[in-house]
Write a protein that holds these residues in place. Structure first.
Motif, PDB file in Angstrom:
ATOM      1  N   ASP B  84      -0.910 -11.776  -7.257  1.00 12.34           N
ATOM      2  CA  ASP B  84      -0.026 -10.651  -6.951  1.00 12.34           C
ATOM      3  C   ASP B  84       1.411 -11.107  -6.797  1.00 12.34           C
ATOM      4  OD1 ASP B  84       0.472  -7.851  -5.950  1.00 12.34           O
ATOM      5  OD2 ASP B  84       1.103  -8.993  -4.205  1.00 12.34           O
ATOM      6  N   GLU B  85       1.581 -12.294  -6.242  1.00 13.59           N
ATOM      7  CA  GLU B  85       2.932 -12.777  -5.966  1.00 13.59           C
ATOM      8  C   GLU B  85       3.673 -13.115  -7.261  1.00 13.59           C
ATOM      9  OE1 GLU B  85       4.102 -12.655  -2.924  1.00 13.59           O
ATOM     10  OE2 GLU B  85       2.160 -11.938  -2.247  1.00 13.59           O
ATOM     11  N   LYS B  86       2.903 -13.372  -8.317  1.00 14.61           N
ATOM     12  CA  LYS B  86       3.562 -13.766  -9.564  1.00 14.61           C
ATOM     13  C   LYS B  86       3.944 -12.568 -10.418  1.00 14.61           C
ATOM     14  CE  LYS B  86       0.800 -17.885  -9.485  1.00 14.61           C
ATOM     15  NZ  LYS B  86      -0.651 -17.955  -9.695  1.00 14.61           N
ATOM     16  N   SER B  87       3.179 -11.479 -10.254  1.00 16.22           N
ATOM     17  CA  SER B  87       3.450 -10.332 -11.124  1.00 16.22           C
ATOM     18  C   SER B  87       4.701  -9.595 -10.652  1.00 16.22           C
ATOM     19  CB  SER B  87       2.254  -9.388 -11.128  1.00 16.22           C
ATOM     20  OG  SER B  87       2.148  -8.766  -9.866  1.00 16.22           O
ATOM     21  N   ASP B  88       5.261  -8.840 -11.578  1.00 16.52           N
ATOM     22  CA  ASP B  88       6.449  -8.058 -11.260  1.00 16.52           C
ATOM     23  C   ASP B  88       6.023  -6.801 -10.516  1.00 16.52           C
ATOM     24  OD1 ASP B  88       8.608  -6.380 -11.248  1.00 16.52           O
ATOM     25  OD2 ASP B  88       9.252  -6.873 -13.280  1.00 16.52           O
ATOM     26  N   PRO B  89       6.558  -6.570  -9.313  1.00 17.36           N
ATOM     27  CA  PRO B  89       6.104  -5.400  -8.548  1.00 17.36           C
ATOM     28  C   PRO B  89       6.432  -4.073  -9.219  1.00 17.36           C
ATOM     29  CG  PRO B  89       8.012  -6.423  -7.497  1.00 17.36           C
ATOM     30  CD  PRO B  89       7.573  -7.331  -8.601  1.00 17.36           C
ATOM     31  N   LEU B  90       7.413  -4.089 -10.095  1.00 17.84           N
ATOM     32  CA  LEU B  90       7.758  -2.841 -10.787  1.00 17.84           C
ATOM     33  C   LEU B  90       6.758  -2.486 -11.878  1.00 17.84           C
ATOM     34  CD1 LEU B  90      11.653  -3.070 -11.073  1.00 17.84           C
ATOM     35  CD2 LEU B  90      10.410  -1.205 -10.003  1.00 17.84           C
ATOM     36  N   GLU B  91       5.804  -3.378 -12.108  1.00 12.30           N
ATOM     37  CA  GLU B  91       4.831  -3.111 -13.168  1.00 12.30           C
ATOM     38  C   GLU B  91       3.962  -1.890 -12.888  1.00 12.30           C
ATOM     39  OE1 GLU B  91       2.587  -6.621 -14.104  1.00 12.30           O
ATOM     40  OE2 GLU B  91       4.304  -7.421 -15.189  1.00 12.30           O
ATOM     41  N   ASP B  92       3.829  -1.557 -11.593  1.00 14.09           N
ATOM     42  CA  ASP B  92       3.037  -0.385 -11.249  1.00 14.09           C
ATOM     43  C   ASP B  92       3.675   0.892 -11.785  1.00 14.09           C
ATOM     44  OD1 ASP B  92       1.129  -1.782 -10.025  1.00 14.09           O
ATOM     45  OD2 ASP B  92       1.842  -1.434  -7.989  1.00 14.09           O
ATOM     46  N   ILE B  93       4.978   0.855 -11.952  1.00 14.21           N
ATOM     47  CA  ILE B  93       5.662   2.002 -12.519  1.00 14.21           C
ATOM     48  C   ILE B  93       5.863   1.699 -13.994  1.00 14.21           C
ATOM     49  CG2 ILE B  93       7.727   3.446 -12.414  1.00 14.21           C
ATOM     50  CD1 ILE B  93       8.248   2.285  -9.633  1.00 14.21           C
ATOM     51  N   ALA B  94       5.476   2.630 -14.853  1.00 17.12           N
ATOM     52  CA  ALA B  94       5.576   2.356 -16.289  1.00 17.12           C
ATOM     53  C   ALA B  94       6.989   2.611 -16.796  1.00 17.12           C
ATOM     54  CB  ALA B  94       4.572   3.229 -17.045  1.00 17.12           C
ATOM     55  N   LEU B 124       0.481   7.147   6.515  1.00 19.95           N
ATOM     56  CA  LEU B 124       1.506   6.101   6.477  1.00 19.95           C
ATOM     57  C   LEU B 124       0.977   4.802   7.120  1.00 19.95           C
ATOM     58  CD1 LEU B 124       4.581   5.868   5.722  1.00 19.95           C
ATOM     59  CD2 LEU B 124       5.056   6.333   8.119  1.00 19.95           C
ATOM     60  N   GLU B 125       0.331   4.950   8.272  1.00 22.64           N
ATOM     61  CA  GLU B 125      -0.209   3.770   8.960  1.00 22.64           C
ATOM     62  C   GLU B 125      -1.326   3.131   8.145  1.00 22.64           C
ATOM     63  OE1 GLU B 125      -1.277   5.196  12.847  1.00 22.64           O
ATOM     64  OE2 GLU B 125       0.827   5.490  13.417  1.00 22.64           O
ATOM     65  N   ALA B 126      -2.175   3.970   7.543  1.00 19.94           N
ATOM     66  CA  ALA B 126      -3.268   3.435   6.724  1.00 19.94           C
ATOM     67  C   ALA B 126      -2.699   2.678   5.526  1.00 19.94           C
ATOM     68  CB  ALA B 126      -4.183   4.568   6.264  1.00 19.94           C
ATOM     69  N   CYS B 127      -1.674   3.236   4.899  1.00 21.55           N
ATOM     70  CA  CYS B 127      -1.049   2.579   3.745  1.00 21.55           C
ATOM     71  C   CYS B 127      -0.399   1.256   4.167  1.00 21.55           C
ATOM     72  CB  CYS B 127      -0.011   3.492   3.099  1.00 21.55           C
ATOM     73  SG  CYS B 127      -0.721   4.852   2.142  1.00 21.55           S
ATOM     74  N   ALA B 128       0.284   1.264   5.303  1.00 20.20           N
ATOM     75  CA  ALA B 128       0.931   0.039   5.776  1.00 20.20           C
ATOM     76  C   ALA B 128      -0.109  -1.028   6.106  1.00 20.20           C
ATOM     77  CB  ALA B 128       1.801   0.334   6.996  1.00 20.20           C
ATOM     78  N   SER B 129      -1.260  -0.594   6.644  1.00 18.69           N
ATOM     79  CA  SER B 129      -2.276  -1.583   7.015  1.00 18.69           C
ATOM     80  C   SER B 129      -2.946  -2.181   5.787  1.00 18.69           C
ATOM     81  CB  SER B 129      -3.312  -0.951   7.948  1.00 18.69           C
ATOM     82  OG  SER B 129      -4.146  -0.080   7.224  1.00 18.69           O
ATOM     83  N   LYS B 130      -2.808  -1.506   4.633  1.00 16.42           N
ATOM     84  CA  LYS B 130      -3.422  -2.031   3.403  1.00 16.42           C
ATOM     85  C   LYS B 130      -2.508  -3.012   2.672  1.00 16.42           C
ATOM     86  CE  LYS B 130      -5.634   2.067   2.142  1.00 16.42           C
ATOM     87  NZ  LYS B 130      -5.696   3.041   1.066  1.00 16.42           N
ATOM     88  N   ALA B 170       6.462  -4.713  -0.867  1.00 15.92           N
ATOM     89  CA  ALA B 170       5.871  -3.866   0.167  1.00 15.92           C
ATOM     90  C   ALA B 170       6.305  -2.413  -0.007  1.00 15.92           C
ATOM     91  CB  ALA B 170       6.266  -4.376   1.557  1.00 15.92           C
ATOM     92  N   ARG B 171       7.584  -2.195  -0.264  1.00 17.44           N
ATOM     93  CA  ARG B 171       8.087  -0.820  -0.397  1.00 17.44           C
ATOM     94  C   ARG B 171       7.498  -0.124  -1.624  1.00 17.44           C
ATOM     95  NH1 ARG B 171      11.754   0.308   3.332  1.00 17.44           N
ATOM     96  NH2 ARG B 171      12.840  -1.442   4.296  1.00 17.44           N
ATOM     97  N   LEU B 172       7.382  -0.861  -2.733  1.00  6.83           N
ATOM     98  CA  LEU B 172       6.816  -0.249  -3.931  1.00  6.83           C
ATOM     99  C   LEU B 172       5.335   0.062  -3.746  1.00  6.83           C
ATOM    100  CD1 LEU B 172       8.641  -2.282  -6.696  1.00  6.83           C
ATOM    101  CD2 LEU B 172       8.829   0.168  -6.293  1.00  6.83           C
ATOM    102  N   ARG B 173       4.630  -0.819  -3.037  1.00  9.42           N
ATOM    103  CA  ARG B 173       3.216  -0.558  -2.774  1.00  9.42           C
ATOM    104  C   ARG B 173       3.038   0.651  -1.867  1.00  9.42           C
ATOM    105  NH1 ARG B 173      -1.009  -4.772  -2.505  1.00  9.42           N
ATOM    106  NH2 ARG B 173      -0.483  -6.227  -4.146  1.00  9.42           N
ATOM    107  N   LEU B 174       3.879   0.718  -0.870  1.00  4.41           N
ATOM    108  CA  LEU B 174       3.777   1.837   0.057  1.00  4.41           C
ATOM    109  C   LEU B 174       4.065   3.150  -0.677  1.00  4.41           C
ATOM    110  CD1 LEU B 174       3.267   2.100   3.163  1.00  4.41           C
ATOM    111  CD2 LEU B 174       5.688   2.630   3.318  1.00  4.41           C
ATOM    112  N   ARG B 175       5.060   3.121  -1.528  1.00  5.21           N
ATOM    113  CA  ARG B 175       5.396   4.306  -2.308  1.00  5.21           C
ATOM    114  C   ARG B 175       4.202   4.753  -3.139  1.00  5.21           C
ATOM    115  NH1 ARG B 175       5.912   4.774  -7.257  1.00  5.21           N
ATOM    116  NH2 ARG B 175       6.880   6.565  -8.186  1.00  5.21           N
TER     117      ARG B 175
END
Lengths: 74, 188
Positions: B84-94, B124-130, B170-175
């Motif tokens: 996960d640390e190597k991939s680009d976090p923006l990849e989740d958005i096409a 929000l709390e559930a998402c943050a805990s994940k 973290a912000r992109l995942r939470l979004r």
């Protein structure tokens, strides 16, 4: 062209802005892109919604709802 | 037990929820909450309502939690080196090859102005805990402890670049998580 940024680059700036100050060139590029783009302002609104929601969340204390807090019957 | 002591003890689970979310370690969280309760019991005082008492206790807890993070900074700043640390976090958005959004981000409306805030905060709390533990801690340090990026780097001896990359993810995942669990549901 230094001010010509793609949506992908602008999205990255909109996320980064939550945690650090952007430089002047990035701020200008961001502003110019927002004028001509339909999609990025939506992404910006999502980020602002997250910011506002998180602010409310950390200041939120659930209302007095639990039984031990109820006034005991006289 | 005095009524004050009863009130403090009754809020143990409430405090634990925040301590766990921030520290991501049950033993540390329990220690921080115990210390908070001991400190609170040593200074009995009265509050107009339970919300004020909660705010006061959470304030003490935040100090204890920062102490804990400081104490364990070595364990915490060892960032997880996963794929996960190597991939680009923006990849989740096409995005198209030219950098345009494939699909425009959806209109979320104004969920923070809706009456269902309690439900929203639970999601929000559930998402943050994940979030992965290291990302989650850094994110909560920003958003719950309200530390500046500079303060976090100093406390955990992280480089700014390192911190920004983690917060970005973290912000992109939470979004993404909010979009799936709240906005989609709300608009369904």
């Amino acid at each position: 062209m230094p001010f010509n940024r793609t949506c992908r680059e602008v999205a990255a700036l909109l996320v980064a802005r939550e945690d650090r100050n952007l430089g002047l060139a990035d701020r200008l590029a961001l502003r110019m892109h927002m004028v001509i783009c339909d999609a990025c302002p939506r992404f910006e609104r999502q980020m602002l919604t997250m910011r506002n929601s998180l602010q409310q969340w950390r200041n939120y204390t659930a209302p007095d709802d639990s039984a031990e807090n109820a006034v005991p019957p006289k | 037990m005095t009524p004050f002591e009863q009130q403090i003890v009754a809020l143990q689970d409430y405090l634990l929820k925040f301590a766990r979310l921030q520290l991501r370690n049950d033993a540390w969280a329990e220690d921080a909450v115990s210390e908070t309760m001991v400190a609170a019991l040593a200074k009995p005082q009265s509050f107009g309502n339970r919300s004020q008492l909660k705010t006061w206790l959470v304030g003490i807890l935040k100090h204890k939690v920062i102490d804990t993070l400081r104490h364990h900074h070595r364990e915490i700043s060892g960032l997880e080196n996963t794929d996960d640390e190597k991939s680009d976090p923006l990849e989740d958005i096409a995005f198209h090859a030219d950098g345009h959004f494939v699909e425009a981000p959806s209109d979320w409306g104004n969920p923070e102005q809706q009456a269902s805030s309690q439900q929203f905060f639970a999601i929000l709390e559930a998402c943050a805990s994940k979030l992965p533990a290291s990302q989650g801690r850094l994110f909560l340090m920003r958003e719950w402890l309200e530390l500046s990026s500079e303060e976090i780097c100093k406390e955990l001896q992280l480089t700014p670049t390192n911190l920004y990359v983690q917060l970005h993810r973290a912000r992109l995942r939470l979004r993404e998580c909010l979009e799936l669990n709240w906005y989609m549901k709300a608009s369904a």
